[in-house]
Write an enzyme that holds these catalytic residues in place. Structure first.
Site, PDB file in Angstrom:
ATOM      1  N   LYS A   1       0.983  -1.329   0.105  1.00  0.00           N
ATOM      2  CA  LYS A   1      -0.101  -0.026   0.005  1.00  0.00           C
ATOM      3  C   LYS A   1       0.717   1.306  -0.011  1.00  0.00           C
ATOM      4  O   LYS A   1       0.661   2.380  -0.386  1.00  0.00           O
ATOM      5  CB  LYS A   1      -0.629  -0.184   1.194  1.00  0.00           C
ATOM      6  CG  LYS A   1      -2.141  -1.099   1.084  1.00  0.00           C
ATOM      7  CD  LYS A   1      -2.979  -0.684   2.217  1.00  0.00           C
ATOM      8  CE  LYS A   1      -4.064  -1.824   2.235  1.00  0.00           C
ATOM      9  NZ  LYS A   1      -5.262  -1.569   3.184  1.00  0.00           N
TER      10      LYS A   1
ATOM     11  N   ASP B   1     -10.176   3.049   2.219  1.00  0.00           N
ATOM     12  CA  ASP B   1     -10.247   2.212   3.704  1.00  0.00           C
ATOM     13  C   ASP B   1     -11.130   3.127   4.632  1.00  0.00           C
ATOM     14  O   ASP B   1     -11.950   2.472   5.251  1.00  0.00           O
ATOM     15  CB  ASP B   1      -9.027   1.976   4.201  1.00  0.00           C
ATOM     16  CG  ASP B   1      -8.359   0.854   3.515  1.00  0.00           C
ATOM     17  OD1 ASP B   1      -9.019  -0.117   3.048  1.00  0.00           O
ATOM     18  OD2 ASP B   1      -6.955   0.647   3.723  1.00  0.00           O
TER      19      ASP B   1
END
Length: 296
Positions: A81, A118
């Site tokens: 990420k 997220d």
């Protein structure tokens, strides 16, 4: 046969995206995106791409996405990420602020944009599962200080939480996180010692576990809930298993509990809509389908 050859064979010329990580076999993202593809009658594919954790492998991934006409982008999970970010053409401001990307969108000109869904997924699942919780009602405790925690802390700050208590096994990492997201309006981010985690729950309206403790194959989360108000919501972003030890203990004392599957489902919406051009919603039917894929 390489992973890229495999996914091209699975896609058979259709538009496709994939979940990218190392390892990746455990991911349930193909089940959740596959549900939407079938629901909306879209002739597309969502698969898995195992990519080793090194720069050369990530450069190969980026080149593959740019050069493959029917590639639409990907989701990213551990450990990519952060490392993917310098290789992308553009990082959306919200993702740049968080410092992590979980979604890559291929633009019409072939360039790649990094986004982070997220925080959106976390808040949407929280609103759905704890509709009476209010951000301004009191302190929130967050366990962990990794990539997911950064997105969650940013979303909680933006929602107006008056005080955040960060608790992490490596305190210096939590301090860095607190410094990065302390709001300018005087609201507090307090970093508590891991050894004092039980007392840090006193008076909170929400407890969030962002660590891997309690996940299948990981050590359990050792946390005494005696100081946690019975009115507080407890949110564990782990989804294997759906009922973690933390949630079981909290449910047993009457706290409202939220598992990690809702966050997983909602965070997928951003990518799917960009890749396949159809707005989607999370449904009880989809949750049952993905839970079944988990074996839950």
């Amino acid at each position: 046969m390489s992973a890229y050859t495999t996914i091209l064979g699975e896609a058979r010329g259709r538009p496709f995206a994939a979940i990218v990580g190392w390892p990746i076999a455990h991911s349930r993202s193909p089940a959740l995106h596959g549900f939407w593809l079938k629901q909306h009658g879209i002739d597309g594919h969502y698969g898995r791409l195992p990519v080793e954790p090194n720069r050369a492998a990530l450069e190969e991934l980026v080149a593959f996405l740019r050069d493959t006409p029917n590639a639409r982008g990907c989701n990213l999970t551990l450990p990519h990420k952060i490392d993917i970010m310098p290789l992308l053409d553009r990082i959306e401001p919200a993702a740049a602020r968080i410092g992590a990307v979980n979604t890559v969108i291929k633009q019409p000109d072939g360039s790649l944009e990094g986004r982070n869904s997220d925080g959106f997924g976390f808040m949407e699942a929280l609103r759905y599962n704890a509709p009476t919780w209010r951000a301004d009602a009191g302190p929130v405790a967050v366990l962990g200080a990794g990539g997911a925690a950064r997105a969650i802390v940013a979303s909680l700050v933006d929602a107006g939480v008056p005080e955040l208590r960060l608790i992490n096994r490596t305190r210096s990492t939590a301090i860095d996180l607190g410094v990065a997201f302390t709001p300018a309006d005087g609201r507090q981010i307090v970093v508590d010692h891991w050894e004092d985690r039980a007392r840090a729950l006193d008076g909170v309206t929400l407890l969030v576990n962002t660590t891997s403790l309690g996940m299948t194959g990981k050590p359990p989360l050792d946390l005494d809930l005696a100081h946690l108000p019975h009115s507080a919501a407890v949110y564990d972003i782990v989804y294997t298993p759906l009922e973690t030890g933390l949630l079981a203990a909290a449910r047993g004392r009457g706290n409202r509990c939220i598992d990690g599957l809702g966050m997983l489902l909602h965070q997928g919406r951003m990518g799917f809509e960009a890749w396949f051009g159809v707005a989607v919603d999370v449904s009880a039917e989809q949750r049952r389908a993905v839970a079944a894929d988990l074996g839950a």
